[in-house]
Design a protein around this motif. Structure first.
Motif, PDB file in Angstrom:
ATOM      1  N   TYR A  88       0.856  -1.187   0.000  1.00 13.18           N
ATOM      2  CA  TYR A  88       0.000   0.000   0.000  1.00 13.18           C
ATOM      3  C   TYR A  88       0.891   1.236   0.000  1.00 13.18           C
ATOM      4  CZ  TYR A  88      -3.390   3.454   1.688  1.00 13.18           C
ATOM      5  OH  TYR A  88      -4.196   4.569   1.825  1.00 13.18           O
ATOM      6  N   ILE A  90       1.329   4.909   0.653  1.00 11.77           N
ATOM      7  CA  ILE A  90       0.634   5.880   1.495  1.00 11.77           C
ATOM      8  C   ILE A  90       0.445   7.176   0.712  1.00 11.77           C
ATOM      9  CG2 ILE A  90       0.708   7.215   3.636  1.00 11.77           C
ATOM     10  CD1 ILE A  90       2.584   4.978   4.723  1.00 11.77           C
ATOM     11  N   GLN A  94      -3.167  11.775   2.580  1.00  9.12           N
ATOM     12  CA  GLN A  94      -3.622  11.152   3.816  1.00  9.12           C
ATOM     13  C   GLN A  94      -2.844  11.688   5.017  1.00  9.12           C
ATOM     14  OE1 GLN A  94      -3.617   6.857   3.653  1.00  9.12           O
ATOM     15  NE2 GLN A  94      -4.176   6.634   5.789  1.00  9.12           N
ATOM     16  N   CYS A 108       5.769   3.210   1.291  1.00 13.16           N
ATOM     17  CA  CYS A 108       4.882   2.062   1.107  1.00 13.16           C
ATOM     18  C   CYS A 108       4.953   1.152   2.323  1.00 13.16           C
ATOM     19  CB  CYS A 108       5.295   1.234  -0.114  1.00 13.16           C
ATOM     20  SG  CYS A 108       5.260   2.150  -1.654  1.00 13.16           S
ATOM     21  N   VAL A 111       0.068  -4.405   3.888  1.00 12.00           N
ATOM     22  CA  VAL A 111      -1.264  -4.547   4.468  1.00 12.00           C
ATOM     23  C   VAL A 111      -1.805  -5.915   4.051  1.00 12.00           C
ATOM     24  CG1 VAL A 111      -1.805  -2.077   4.546  1.00 12.00           C
ATOM     25  CG2 VAL A 111      -2.350  -3.392   2.495  1.00 12.00           C
ATOM     26  N   ARG A 113      -4.846  -7.856   2.349  1.00 13.78           N
ATOM     27  CA  ARG A 113      -5.967  -7.559   1.462  1.00 13.78           C
ATOM     28  C   ARG A 113      -6.524  -8.840   0.851  1.00 13.78           C
ATOM     29  NH1 ARG A 113      -5.914  -1.878   0.539  1.00 13.78           N
ATOM     30  NH2 ARG A 113      -5.692  -1.233   2.703  1.00 13.78           N
ATOM     31  N   HIS A 132      -8.934  -1.866  11.331  1.00 16.43           N
ATOM     32  CA  HIS A 132      -8.155  -0.642  11.136  1.00 16.43           C
ATOM     33  C   HIS A 132      -7.059  -0.573  12.190  1.00 16.43           C
ATOM     34  CE1 HIS A 132     -11.897   0.322   8.992  1.00 16.43           C
ATOM     35  NE2 HIS A 132     -11.063   0.925   8.172  1.00 16.43           N
ATOM     36  N   THR A 134      -3.265   1.795  13.268  1.00 15.60           N
ATOM     37  CA  THR A 134      -2.527   3.029  13.077  1.00 15.60           C
ATOM     38  C   THR A 134      -1.033   2.734  13.171  1.00 15.60           C
ATOM     39  OG1 THR A 134      -4.343   4.253  14.079  1.00 15.60           O
ATOM     40  CG2 THR A 134      -2.241   5.394  13.912  1.00 15.60           C
ATOM     41  N   LYS A 155      -3.567   5.862   9.345  1.00 18.52           N
ATOM     42  CA  LYS A 155      -4.544   4.800   9.561  1.00 18.52           C
ATOM     43  C   LYS A 155      -4.534   3.857   8.356  1.00 18.52           C
ATOM     44  CE  LYS A 155      -9.296   4.129  11.062  1.00 18.52           C
ATOM     45  NZ  LYS A 155     -10.568   4.771  11.408  1.00 18.52           N
ATOM     46  N   LEU A 156      -4.408   2.551   8.639  1.00 19.46           N
ATOM     47  CA  LEU A 156      -4.387   1.529   7.595  1.00 19.46           C
ATOM     48  C   LEU A 156      -5.551   0.570   7.786  1.00 19.46           C
ATOM     49  CD1 LEU A 156      -0.605   0.585   7.647  1.00 19.46           C
ATOM     50  CD2 LEU A 156      -1.754   2.170   6.106  1.00 19.46           C
ATOM     51  N   GLU A 157      -5.977  -0.041   6.691  1.00 24.06           N
ATOM     52  CA  GLU A 157      -7.060  -1.016   6.739  1.00 24.06           C
ATOM     53  C   GLU A 157      -6.527  -2.375   6.326  1.00 24.06           C
ATOM     54  OE1 GLU A 157     -11.255  -0.297   5.138  1.00 24.06           O
ATOM     55  OE2 GLU A 157     -10.323  -1.546   3.575  1.00 24.06           O
ATOM     56  N   ASP A 158      -6.718  -3.369   7.201  1.00 25.69           N
ATOM     57  CA  ASP A 158      -6.370  -4.750   6.892  1.00 25.69           C
ATOM     58  C   ASP A 158      -7.652  -5.549   6.737  1.00 25.69           C
ATOM     59  OD1 ASP A 158      -3.484  -4.856   6.974  1.00 25.69           O
ATOM     60  OD2 ASP A 158      -3.612  -4.550   9.136  1.00 25.69           O
TER      61      ASP A 158
END
Length: 181
Positions: A88, A90, A94, A108, A111, A113, A132, A134, A155-158
């Motif tokens: 990912y 960044i 953001q 980068c 994450v 996905r 989510h 951080t 903040k990242l989403e897994d």
């Protein structure tokens, strides 16, 4: 290890190219960063000759592994819908949507996905549950001709679970829907 360093430098150069197009970062800073072997925030700090960072320094990333390609006559395995590690990049917006006069390190991160194929073309691999988290990244700004290094939260989403859904019907549940925090 060399491959990881190469990818890190390539990412830095790409980011530096983008940064130089968006804002007038000093050429000296861009040249110094593009010629350096940066593996950690400490390396970045030494390169920029900055005494301290506002927060504790992040852990260094571990190098990836290499696959053995000696047996090339194996039968193809289906790439089923499941959680996999992905890269990912960044987005600078953001971190700071009001300014373009900075660079991020690392640009980068990894994450989790949902990726892969479902049984038919009208189905898609999608996250059933998400989480989510951080992480800290370094933000280098150039203020009054001096580099300023700060750690900022991103903040990242897994994805935790995947399922195949109809492309027309999309209703993923987030981690808060499932009580996961």
């Amino acid at each position: 290890m060399r491959a990881a360093v190469f990818h890190l430098l390539a990412g830095c150069l790409c980011l530096l190219r983008t940064a130089s197009e968006e804002s007038p970062l000093p050429r000296e800073l861009l040249e110094r960063l593009s010629r350096s072997d940066i593996r950690s925030i400490s390396d970045l700090q030494r390169l920029l000759e900055i005494d301290s960072v506002e927060n504790e320094v992040m852990e260094e990333t571990r190098p990836g592994h290499h696959e053995d390609f000696t047996d090339l006559k194996r039968e193809a395995l289906p790439a089923v819908c499941k959680v996999r590690t992905a890269i990912y990049e960044i987005p600078r917006s953001q971190v700071d949507p009001t300014s373009a006069n900075f660079i991020l390190w690392p640009p980068c991160v990894e994450v989790k996905r949902c990726t892969g194929c479902c049984n038919t073309g009208n189905m898609r691999c999608q996250a059933a549950r998400k989480h989510h988290r951080t992480v800290k990244v370094a933000k280098v700004e150039y203020v009054r001709r001096r580099p300023k290094l700060r750690e900022v939260q991103v903040k990242l989403e897994d994805h935790l679970e995947c399922l195949c859904t109809n492309k027309r019907h999309i209703s993923p549940k987030s981690d808060t829907d499932n009580g996961i925090r």
